[in-house]
Write a protein that holds these residues in place. Sequence first.
Motif, short mmCIF file in Angstrom:
data_model
loop_
_atom_site.label_atom_id
_atom_site.label_comp_id
_atom_site.label_asym_id
_atom_site.label_seq_id
_atom_site.Cartn_x
_atom_site.Cartn_y
_atom_site.Cartn_z
N SER A 197 35.39 49.50 37.04
CA SER A 197 36.64 50.23 37.23
C SER A 197 37.32 49.81 38.53
CB SER A 197 36.40 51.74 37.21
OG SER A 197 35.50 52.12 38.23
N LEU A 198 36.53 49.54 39.57
CA LEU A 198 37.12 49.10 40.82
C LEU A 198 37.75 47.72 40.67
CD1 LEU A 198 37.69 49.66 43.80
CD2 LEU A 198 35.51 48.56 44.34
N ARG A 199 37.12 46.83 39.92
CA ARG A 199 37.69 45.49 39.73
C ARG A 199 39.08 45.57 39.10
NH1 ARG A 199 34.49 40.93 40.35
NH2 ARG A 199 32.25 41.31 40.63
N ARG A 200 39.28 46.49 38.16
CA ARG A 200 40.61 46.66 37.56
C ARG A 200 41.61 47.13 38.61
NH1 ARG A 200 37.24 48.44 33.27
NH2 ARG A 200 37.39 50.63 33.92
N GLU A 201 41.16 48.02 39.50
CA GLU A 201 42.02 48.47 40.59
C GLU A 201 42.35 47.32 41.53
OE1 GLU A 201 43.74 51.34 43.50
OE2 GLU A 201 43.65 51.04 41.33
N LEU A 202 41.39 46.47 41.81
CA LEU A 202 41.61 45.33 42.70
C LEU A 202 42.59 44.34 42.09
CD1 LEU A 202 38.00 44.65 44.07
CD2 LEU A 202 39.78 46.15 45.00
N ASP A 203 42.54 44.16 40.76
CA ASP A 203 43.52 43.30 40.08
C ASP A 203 44.94 43.84 40.30
OD1 ASP A 203 41.54 41.63 39.14
OD2 ASP A 203 41.41 42.59 37.17
N ALA A 204 45.09 45.15 40.18
CA ALA A 204 46.41 45.77 40.37
C ALA A 204 46.89 45.61 41.81
CB ALA A 204 46.35 47.25 39.99
N ILE A 205 45.98 45.71 42.75
CA ILE A 205 46.33 45.54 44.17
C ILE A 205 46.82 44.13 44.43
CG2 ILE A 205 45.35 45.40 46.51
CD1 ILE A 205 43.56 47.80 45.72
N ARG A 206 46.11 43.14 43.90
CA ARG A 206 46.53 41.74 44.10
C ARG A 206 47.91 41.50 43.49
NH1 ARG A 206 40.91 40.72 43.61
NH2 ARG A 206 41.06 40.77 41.33
N ALA A 207 48.17 42.13 42.34
CA ALA A 207 49.45 41.91 41.65
C ALA A 207 50.63 42.47 42.43
CB ALA A 207 49.39 42.53 40.26
N ARG A 208 50.46 43.65 43.05
CA ARG A 208 51.61 44.26 43.73
C ARG A 208 51.61 44.00 45.23
NH1 ARG A 208 48.93 49.31 42.02
NH2 ARG A 208 47.68 50.06 43.77
N GLY A 209 50.46 43.56 45.80
CA GLY A 209 50.42 43.20 47.21
C GLY A 209 50.03 44.32 48.15
N TYR A 210 49.77 45.49 47.65
CA TYR A 210 49.32 46.61 48.48
C TYR A 210 48.51 47.58 47.62
CZ TYR A 210 53.54 48.76 46.43
OH TYR A 210 54.50 49.22 45.56
#
Length: 287
Positions: A197-210
């Motif tokens: 679940s955290l990896r999915r969150e990290l993907d979203a962070i990389r996509a938006r930059g924050y």
Amino acid sequence: MAQTGQTATGAPIGAPTGTRAGATAGDGTVGKALEVLDSVASYGRPVRFSELLADTPYPKATLYRFLQTLTNQRMLTFDPERSTYAPGIRLVRLAHAAWAQSSLAPIARTHLDRLSALVGETVHLAQFDHAQVLYVDKRNARQPVEMFSQAGKIGPAYCTGVGKVMLAHLPPEDLDRALAQQSWHRFTEHTFCDADSLRRELDAIRARGYGFDNEEHEPGIICVAVPILTAKRRLLGALSVTSTTTRTDISQLGLLAPQLQTTARAIADEAETWAFPQSETTPQGGA
């Protein structure tokens, strides 16, 4: 702020804390002694021998020998009246040198002051330390709020804004290693408690930059965070603005992301050009 009965990572004592960043097989006696030093420091108060014996894997005689050596070297102090150990004054000098030479804090100071005055909320500067978050500087809000994070404290990476944005920008092998060392303790109902679940969150962070901390570490505490990256995308640290759910919400904090990113770029630019002062005289010839 940390509450009584917490480990250095912020988890309640007795909760799983993941792999300790301590001695590896090749570190020998020095690594083991430093593990004992870490254990003493993690209590946040003077600690008795019996507590350390229960908290470390070493036999009584071995632990006593490590404590004696660390005390003799002024890395620890011993209070004979209370029979307790505490971090020694020599560590203050070493910590000051590390802060000045290895942390982003001196470089970032003026940038943090400017950002704090602009947003009026709590600003954190953090770096990655063996799969955990090390808070290296902080500016309080105009109306301060009591919270765990303080400069010099270690916090979990998987459930803090600064921790997640740093995890999101680690090379794949480093990320795998860091995730294997997370405790996955559930601090609140919003905490990410598994790597998938955290990896999915990290993907979203990389996509938006924050990224955000949406009450994942402490109830009522929220933040927006950005990584501090060099021009070649090397991770230096992270920056966040933190507030409470009684003052604002995640969507409003998200509007501050561009200002955070501007500050992060300024810190990274200065860090890349930073050079420590050279001695006024250079030795000539041989020693």
